[in-house]
Scaffold this active site. Structure first.
Site, short mmCIF file in Angstrom:
data_model
loop_
_atom_site.label_atom_id
_atom_site.label_comp_id
_atom_site.label_asym_id
_atom_site.label_seq_id
_atom_site.Cartn_x
_atom_site.Cartn_y
_atom_site.Cartn_z
CE LYS A 50 -3.24 -1.65 10.85
NZ LYS A 50 -2.43 -0.54 10.32
CB ILE A 52 -0.94 0.00 1.22
CG1 ILE A 52 -1.97 -1.12 1.10
CG2 ILE A 52 -1.65 1.35 1.36
CD1 ILE A 52 -2.83 -1.30 2.35
CE1 TYR A 69 -2.70 -5.39 10.81
CE2 TYR A 69 -4.99 -5.92 10.38
CZ TYR A 69 -3.83 -5.26 10.04
OH TYR A 69 -3.80 -4.46 8.91
CB THR A 122 -8.39 -8.90 2.50
OG1 THR A 122 -9.06 -9.26 3.71
CG2 THR A 122 -7.13 -9.74 2.36
CG ASN A 142 1.29 2.32 4.48
OD1 ASN A 142 0.15 1.88 4.35
ND2 ASN A 142 2.37 1.65 4.09
#
Length: 245
Positions: free
Chosen positions: A143, A19, A139, A171, A74
């Site tokens: 987030k 990304i 995870y 995803t 990021n």
């Protein structure tokens, strides 16, 4: 391209692949001068868990380009397992990168962002912050913290002219997801299952996330702050009926 970032300098952490790389390329195509911060493979080598390295890298970017207008936080790492699936050291390691890393880089960049008339921060969050996914406890916790942190930062810095938002991908077809798929007992079946989890039936492309980040970072989005922008094929909002024959 539109060139709405002409004259602006953007910093992208974790920008060497996935990304982050797509974001760096998109911002550059729209006119920004982009500095990529990553642990390897880039001019501005930076580990976001090292405060000294972060401050040094951000200062080096400002010294090279004379300003910082956009920060894309990021850099991040993944984790698998239930709440009992990782020991304390792994919990602290993931939170250090995914959450405290955002705080470190933003803290270092704030003096420069405060000087910009178009200051914007975009954090990479995840669908895991808003939907309960199996075997993603650590995870998801990281987030979820990113989402809350984004809103708090937006409130804290609005008066300084700094907009803060986050993008919440589903995803995404990145190298990390590729490694997860390859490690599965049946990689093809795992890829099909991950694709089917998104209502539109496929993995999200990194370039699609990059377009969303560019919108949030753009001077043209001057009234957009404190939001999460899903790029998830409808996963967060749609409840489709099963297809029957």
């Amino acid at each position: 391209m539109s060139g709405e970032f002409d004259g602006l300098v953007a910093v992208v952490t974790g920008g060497a692949s996935g990304i982050g790389r797509a974001v760096a390329e998109e911002l550059s195509a729209r006119g920004a001068r982009v500095a990529v911060l990553d642990v390897k493979g880039t001019e501005f080598v930076c580990d976001v868990t090292d405060d000294g390295a972060v401050r040094g890298a951000v200062a080096a970017v400002a010294g090279r380009f004379g300003r910082i207008d956009v920060l894309v936080n990021n850099a991040g790492i993944g984790a698998q397992g239930s709440v009992a699936g990782n020991d304390d050291a792994e919990w602290l390691r993931v939170l250090d990168v995914n959450v405290v890393g955002i705080a470190r880089v933003t803290r270092a960049a704030l003096p420069y962002l405060r000087e910009s008339p178009y200051a914007a921060v975009v954090n990479t969050c995840s669908i895991a912050a808003t939907a309960g996914l199996p075997q993603r406890a650590l995870y998801s916790a990281s987030k979820g913290a990113v989402l809350a942190l984004t809103r708090a930062m937006a409130a804290d810095h609005l008066g300084e002219g700094i907009r803060v938002n986050c993008v919440t991908p589903g995803t995404v077809d990145t190298p990390w997801v590729g490694r997860l798929v390859d490690a599965a007992p049946d990689p093809q079946a795992e890829r099909v299952a991950l694709a089917a989890r998104q209502p539109h039936g496929r993995l999200v492309a990194p370039e699609e996330v990059a377009h969303a980040v560019a919108y949030l970072a753009s001077p043209r989005a001057g009234s957009t702050t404190g939001i999460e922008l899903p790029v998830d094929g409808g996963m967060s909002g749609l409840r489709l009926r099963p297809v029957t024959s």
